[in-house]
Each structure stands twice: as structure tokens, then as C-alpha cells.
Design a protein around this motif. Structure first.
Motif, PDB file in Angstrom:
ATOM      1  N   TYR A  14      42.531  34.969  44.238  1.00 11.55           N
ATOM      2  CA  TYR A  14      42.715  33.430  43.433  1.00 11.55           C
ATOM      3  C   TYR A  14      43.576  32.496  44.296  1.00 11.55           C
ATOM      4  O   TYR A  14      43.557  31.317  44.176  1.00 11.55           O
ATOM      5  N   ASN A  15      44.518  33.061  45.311  1.00 12.17           N
ATOM      6  CA  ASN A  15      45.164  32.150  45.945  1.00 12.17           C
ATOM      7  C   ASN A  15      44.154  31.332  47.226  1.00 12.17           C
ATOM      8  O   ASN A  15      44.431  30.244  47.543  1.00 12.17           O
ATOM      9  N   ALA A  16      43.233  32.034  47.378  1.00  6.03           N
ATOM     10  CA  ALA A  16      42.154  31.424  48.340  1.00  6.03           C
ATOM     11  C   ALA A  16      41.523  30.229  47.622  1.00  6.03           C
ATOM     12  O   ALA A  16      41.355  29.310  48.289  1.00  6.03           O
ATOM     13  N   ILE A  17      41.131  30.345  46.472  1.00  6.69           N
ATOM     14  CA  ILE A  17      40.781  29.311  45.716  1.00  6.69           C
ATOM     15  C   ILE A  17      41.612  28.076  45.373  1.00  6.69           C
ATOM     16  O   ILE A  17      41.344  26.909  45.610  1.00  6.69           O
ATOM     17  N   SER A  18      42.846  28.462  45.127  1.00  2.26           N
ATOM     18  CA  SER A  18      43.823  27.539  45.068  1.00  2.26           C
ATOM     19  C   SER A  18      43.869  26.689  46.314  1.00  2.26           C
ATOM     20  O   SER A  18      44.111  25.330  46.066  1.00  2.26           O
ATOM     21  N   VAL A  19      44.101  27.197  47.418  1.00  2.00           N
ATOM     22  CA  VAL A  19      44.234  26.441  48.659  1.00  2.00           C
ATOM     23  C   VAL A  19      42.888  25.431  49.117  1.00  2.00           C
ATOM     24  O   VAL A  19      42.967  24.599  49.645  1.00  2.00           O
ATOM     25  N   ALA A  20      41.833  26.308  48.868  1.00  2.00           N
ATOM     26  CA  ALA A  20      40.407  25.640  49.113  1.00  2.00           C
ATOM     27  C   ALA A  20      40.200  24.475  48.310  1.00  2.00           C
ATOM     28  O   ALA A  20      39.754  23.434  48.903  1.00  2.00           O
ATOM     29  N   HIS A  21      40.318  24.298  47.271  1.00  2.64           N
ATOM     30  CA  HIS A  21      40.265  23.648  46.230  1.00  2.64           C
ATOM     31  C   HIS A  21      41.422  22.566  45.876  1.00  2.64           C
ATOM     32  O   HIS A  21      41.337  21.654  44.876  1.00  2.64           O
ATOM     33  N   LEU A  22      42.386  22.870  46.283  1.00  2.00           N
ATOM     34  CA  LEU A  22      43.979  22.204  45.922  1.00  2.00           C
ATOM     35  C   LEU A  22      43.999  22.093  44.365  1.00  2.00           C
ATOM     36  O   LEU A  22      44.269  21.071  43.978  1.00  2.00           O
ATOM     37  N   VAL A  23      44.053  23.422  43.676  1.00  5.15           N
ATOM     38  CA  VAL A  23      43.943  23.191  42.443  1.00  5.15           C
ATOM     39  C   VAL A  23      45.178  24.678  42.005  1.00  5.15           C
ATOM     40  O   VAL A  23      44.892  25.675  42.672  1.00  5.15           O
ATOM     41  N   GLU A  77      34.477  19.446  39.284  1.00  3.79           N
ATOM     42  CA  GLU A  77      35.178  20.089  40.370  1.00  3.79           C
ATOM     43  C   GLU A  77      36.132  21.336  40.103  1.00  3.79           C
ATOM     44  O   GLU A  77      35.938  22.309  40.729  1.00  3.79           O
ATOM     45  N   LEU A  78      36.368  21.518  38.761  1.00  3.52           N
ATOM     46  CA  LEU A  78      37.154  22.527  38.175  1.00  3.52           C
ATOM     47  C   LEU A  78      36.285  23.785  37.975  1.00  3.52           C
ATOM     48  O   LEU A  78      36.393  24.760  38.340  1.00  3.52           O
ATOM     49  N   ARG A  79      35.167  23.410  37.471  1.00  5.29           N
ATOM     50  CA  ARG A  79      34.102  24.311  37.094  1.00  5.29           C
ATOM     51  C   ARG A  79      33.563  25.095  38.763  1.00  5.29           C
ATOM     52  O   ARG A  79      33.257  26.159  38.869  1.00  5.29           O
ATOM     53  N   ALA A  80      33.425  24.136  39.486  1.00  3.31           N
ATOM     54  CA  ALA A  80      33.068  24.608  40.988  1.00  3.31           C
ATOM     55  C   ALA A  80      34.028  25.551  41.483  1.00  3.31           C
ATOM     56  O   ALA A  80      33.459  26.602  42.098  1.00  3.31           O
ATOM     57  N   ALA A  81      35.226  25.369  41.326  1.00  2.00           N
ATOM     58  CA  ALA A  81      36.380  26.183  41.703  1.00  2.00           C
ATOM     59  C   ALA A  81      36.213  27.407  41.013  1.00  2.00           C
ATOM     60  O   ALA A  81      36.619  28.585  41.566  1.00  2.00           O
ATOM     61  N   GLY A  82      36.063  27.427  39.591  1.00  2.00           N
ATOM     62  CA  GLY A  82      36.242  28.469  38.973  1.00  2.00           C
ATOM     63  C   GLY A  82      34.650  29.393  39.288  1.00  2.00           C
ATOM     64  O   GLY A  82      34.870  30.779  39.097  1.00  2.00           O
ATOM     65  N   ALA A  83      33.618  28.745  39.394  1.00  2.00           N
ATOM     66  CA  ALA A  83      32.478  29.602  39.861  1.00  2.00           C
ATOM     67  C   ALA A  83      32.528  30.288  41.074  1.00  2.00           C
ATOM     68  O   ALA A  83      32.066  31.384  41.136  1.00  2.00           O
ATOM     69  N   GLU A  84      33.421  29.831  42.247  1.00  2.00           N
ATOM     70  CA  GLU A  84      33.487  30.462  43.252  1.00  2.00           C
ATOM     71  C   GLU A  84      34.465  31.381  43.141  1.00  2.00           C
ATOM     72  O   GLU A  84      34.322  32.496  43.810  1.00  2.00           O
ATOM     73  N   LEU A  85      35.496  31.531  42.358  1.00  2.00           N
ATOM     74  CA  LEU A  85      36.085  32.445  42.023  1.00  2.00           C
ATOM     75  C   LEU A  85      35.674  33.601  41.342  1.00  2.00           C
ATOM     76  O   LEU A  85      35.733  34.928  41.805  1.00  2.00           O
ATOM     77  N   ALA A  86      34.777  33.265  40.300  1.00  2.00           N
ATOM     78  CA  ALA A  86      33.786  34.476  39.685  1.00  2.00           C
ATOM     79  C   ALA A  86      33.118  35.053  40.617  1.00  2.00           C
ATOM     80  O   ALA A  86      32.941  36.406  40.639  1.00  2.00           O
ATOM     81  N   GLU A  87      32.363  34.423  41.540  1.00  2.00           N
ATOM     82  CA  GLU A  87      31.599  35.015  42.557  1.00  2.00           C
ATOM     83  C   GLU A  87      32.238  35.833  43.473  1.00  2.00           C
ATOM     84  O   GLU A  87      31.845  36.897  43.780  1.00  2.00           O
ATOM     85  N   ASN A  88      33.411  35.582  43.772  1.00  2.00           N
ATOM     86  CA  ASN A  88      34.282  36.527  44.847  1.00  2.00           C
ATOM     87  C   ASN A  88      34.772  37.607  43.919  1.00  2.00           C
ATOM     88  O   ASN A  88      34.775  38.749  44.674  1.00  2.00           O
ATOM     89  N   LEU A  89      35.042  37.336  42.955  1.00  2.00           N
ATOM     90  CA  LEU A  89      35.661  38.565  41.737  1.00  2.00           C
ATOM     91  C   LEU A  89      34.188  39.506  41.939  1.00  2.00           C
ATOM     92  O   LEU A  89      34.426  40.747  42.064  1.00  2.00           O
ATOM     93  N   GLU A  90      33.266  39.097  41.628  1.00  2.00           N
ATOM     94  CA  GLU A  90      32.035  40.040  41.462  1.00  2.00           C
ATOM     95  C   GLU A  90      31.671  40.792  42.733  1.00  2.00           C
ATOM     96  O   GLU A  90      31.272  41.968  42.872  1.00  2.00           O
ATOM     97  N   LYS A  91      31.929  40.180  43.900  1.00  2.00           N
ATOM     98  CA  LYS A  91      31.537  40.932  45.051  1.00  2.00           C
ATOM     99  C   LYS A  91      32.660  41.729  45.505  1.00  2.00           C
ATOM    100  O   LYS A  91      32.434  42.537  46.121  1.00  2.00           O
ATOM    101  N   THR A  92      33.918  41.498  45.545  1.00  2.00           N
ATOM    102  CA  THR A  92      35.190  42.177  45.731  1.00  2.00           C
ATOM    103  C   THR A  92      35.236  43.355  44.707  1.00  2.00           C
ATOM    104  O   THR A  92      35.545  44.508  45.124  1.00  2.00           O
ATOM    105  N   CYS A  93      34.734  43.181  43.474  1.00  2.00           N
ATOM    106  CA  CYS A  93      34.742  44.455  42.498  1.00  2.00           C
ATOM    107  C   CYS A  93      33.462  44.666  41.737  1.00  2.00           C
ATOM    108  O   CYS A  93      33.313  44.249  40.591  1.00  2.00           O
TER     109      CYS A  93
END
Length: 232
Positions: A107-116, A203-219
Motif C-alpha cells: 500500500y505504500n507503493a500505491i500511495s507514492v505512485a498515485h500521491l494518495v 483516479e481513486l478507483r484506478a489506485a484501488g484497482a492496482e492495489l487489489a491486483e498487487n494483493l492478489e499477485k502477492t497473496c
């Protein structure tokens, strides 16, 4: 169905451009930072540099909106920075982001990449419903100082996230408490992405979708649910 978080009317009035998105994840496998999550953090730092194109973090329109919101409840944004600005500044100053554990890295990666601003809470440690409100000053906040857990209290009027046991995050998204933070033993989590106009809901949805995708790949095998963007 992801759980619904309550935003008080006085916070809505304070920041009418506020919106948030909740992601719930179950069946997670956390652990120490690894090559994959470290790579995502490095990529995020690179995306931040490209986004800013030599400009200052505080001049980004979304970060400027967060600074205005912090000022509105009496906090100096140059001294108490929202979590996205604080992480971005650290990435630029140090050349890389801190490695905490796999879930926090994601989630830190998403925060920095999207500045959210993005936060993660251990669902098994949340007591009752979560709500965003202006504090009375009596609410307990479990934190740590010098390696020892202590209890602080927010300032009256400060914007805080709370559950039934106390404050989970002070000054909106400035400092998370130790009670609900994600540890290497966490298996269920709530991730909260917070936007302020001019950041759009898409833009908020795009950040959330990227986080969800990374969660599924990592776990692999985790169940990840994305909620609806809620205005306020």
C-alpha cells in the motif's frame, strides 16, 4: 460486501471534496519485505519522479488540497504532513522507500505512485465500526515512544479515525496507532484510500484497482473485495 465507514457531518463540512475507497482482503499471507515488494516500491519512486517532473511535492494539486484540509482543522501542514506527502518526501530525499513488511510495502507503493493517502488496518483488531470525526480530546490513542507502548490523546477538534476502542489514526492520516497496524501475522485487512478534490473518483478507483491486483499477485488465493467510492 466491504464494510461501510462513517464520516461525520462536521468532517464533511470541513472538507466537502473528500472521498474514500475501502478494500477488504481475507486469507492474506504477510511476511518480511521481499524482492517483489521492494521492486514495487522502487517502481513507485520512479513514477513519483516522473509525475512531479522536477516540481515540489507540495505543489501537486492533490497534495495542496490535503494541505488545505489539514489547515482547516487547525494543523500546520508544513509540520504535520498527510501520509502521502510524508512518504513522497522520504522517497525523494532518501532515494528509496522504507521496507516494512509485504502488505505495508504494497500500500505504500500505491500511495507514492498515485500521491494518495493509503492506510492498512488489521481487521481482526478493529473493534466495531470505523468512523472519521472531530475528536473531543478524550479518546485514547495507542502509540509507541522509545520502543515502549504509551497512550496519547488527540487535540480537541482534531480529525481522527476511530473504532469502538479508540483512535486508530491521528490527524486524519498522519500517524497510525500500533493496536490495529498490519503485522507479519495479519491475515485479514482493510485498506483505505483517501482522496480530496481535484482527485477524481476514477483516479481513486484506478489506485484501488492496482492495489487489489498487487494483493492478489502477492497473496495467491486471497479474497479481495473493492468497495464503492464514497463522497465524504
Amino acid at each position: 460486501m466491504t464494510r461501510t465507514l462513517h464520516v461525520s457531518d462536521d468532517v464533511r463540512a470541513l472538507a466537502p471534496g473528500f472521498a474514500h475507497l475501502v478494500i477488504e482482503a481475507h486469507g492474506l499471507t504477510n511476511g518480511p519485505s521481499d524482492a517483489a515488494t521492494s521492486g514495487l516500491l522502487d517502481e513507485a519512486a520512479g513514477r513519483l519522479t516522473a509525475r512531479l517532473a522536477g516540481g515540489a511535492v507540495q505543489d501537486d494539486p492533490h497534495i495542496a488540497a490535503w494541505r488545505a484540509a489539514y489547515s482547516a482543522f487547525g494543523t500546520k501542514p508544513s509540520r504535520t504532513r498527510n501520509s502521502a506527502e510524508a512518504l513522497a518526501r522520504r522517497a525523494l530525499a532518501d532515494g528509496q522507500l522504507p521496507r516494512i513488511n509485504r502488505l505495508v510495502d504494497l500500500y505504500n507503493a500505491i500511495s507514492v505512485a498515485h500521491l494518495v493517502p493509503v492506510g492498512g488496518e488489521d481487521l481482526d483488531r478493529i473493534k466495531g465500526g470505523m468512523r472519521l470525526l472531530r475528536a473531543t480530546g478524550d479518546e485514547p490513542f495507542a502509540t509507541a515512544a522509545g520502543g515502549v507502548e504509551i497512550v496519547e490523546h488527540p487535540e480537541p477538534g482534531e480529525v481522527v479515525w476511530c473504532d469502538d476502542e479508540g483512535v486508530t489514526c491521528r490527524r486524519w492520516n498522519w500517524r497510525q496507532g500500533v493496536r490495529t497496524r498490519l503485522t507479519e501475522e495479519s491475515v485479514s485487512a482493510l485498506f483505505l484510500l483517501e482522496g480530496m478534490a481535484p482527485m477524481s473518483h476514477d483516479e481513486l478507483r484506478a489506485a484501488g484497482a492496482e492495489l487489489a491486483e498487487n494483493l492478489e499477485k502477492t497473496c495467491p488465493g486471497a479474497r479481495v473485495e473493492i468497495g464503492e467510492v464514497r463522497h465524504g
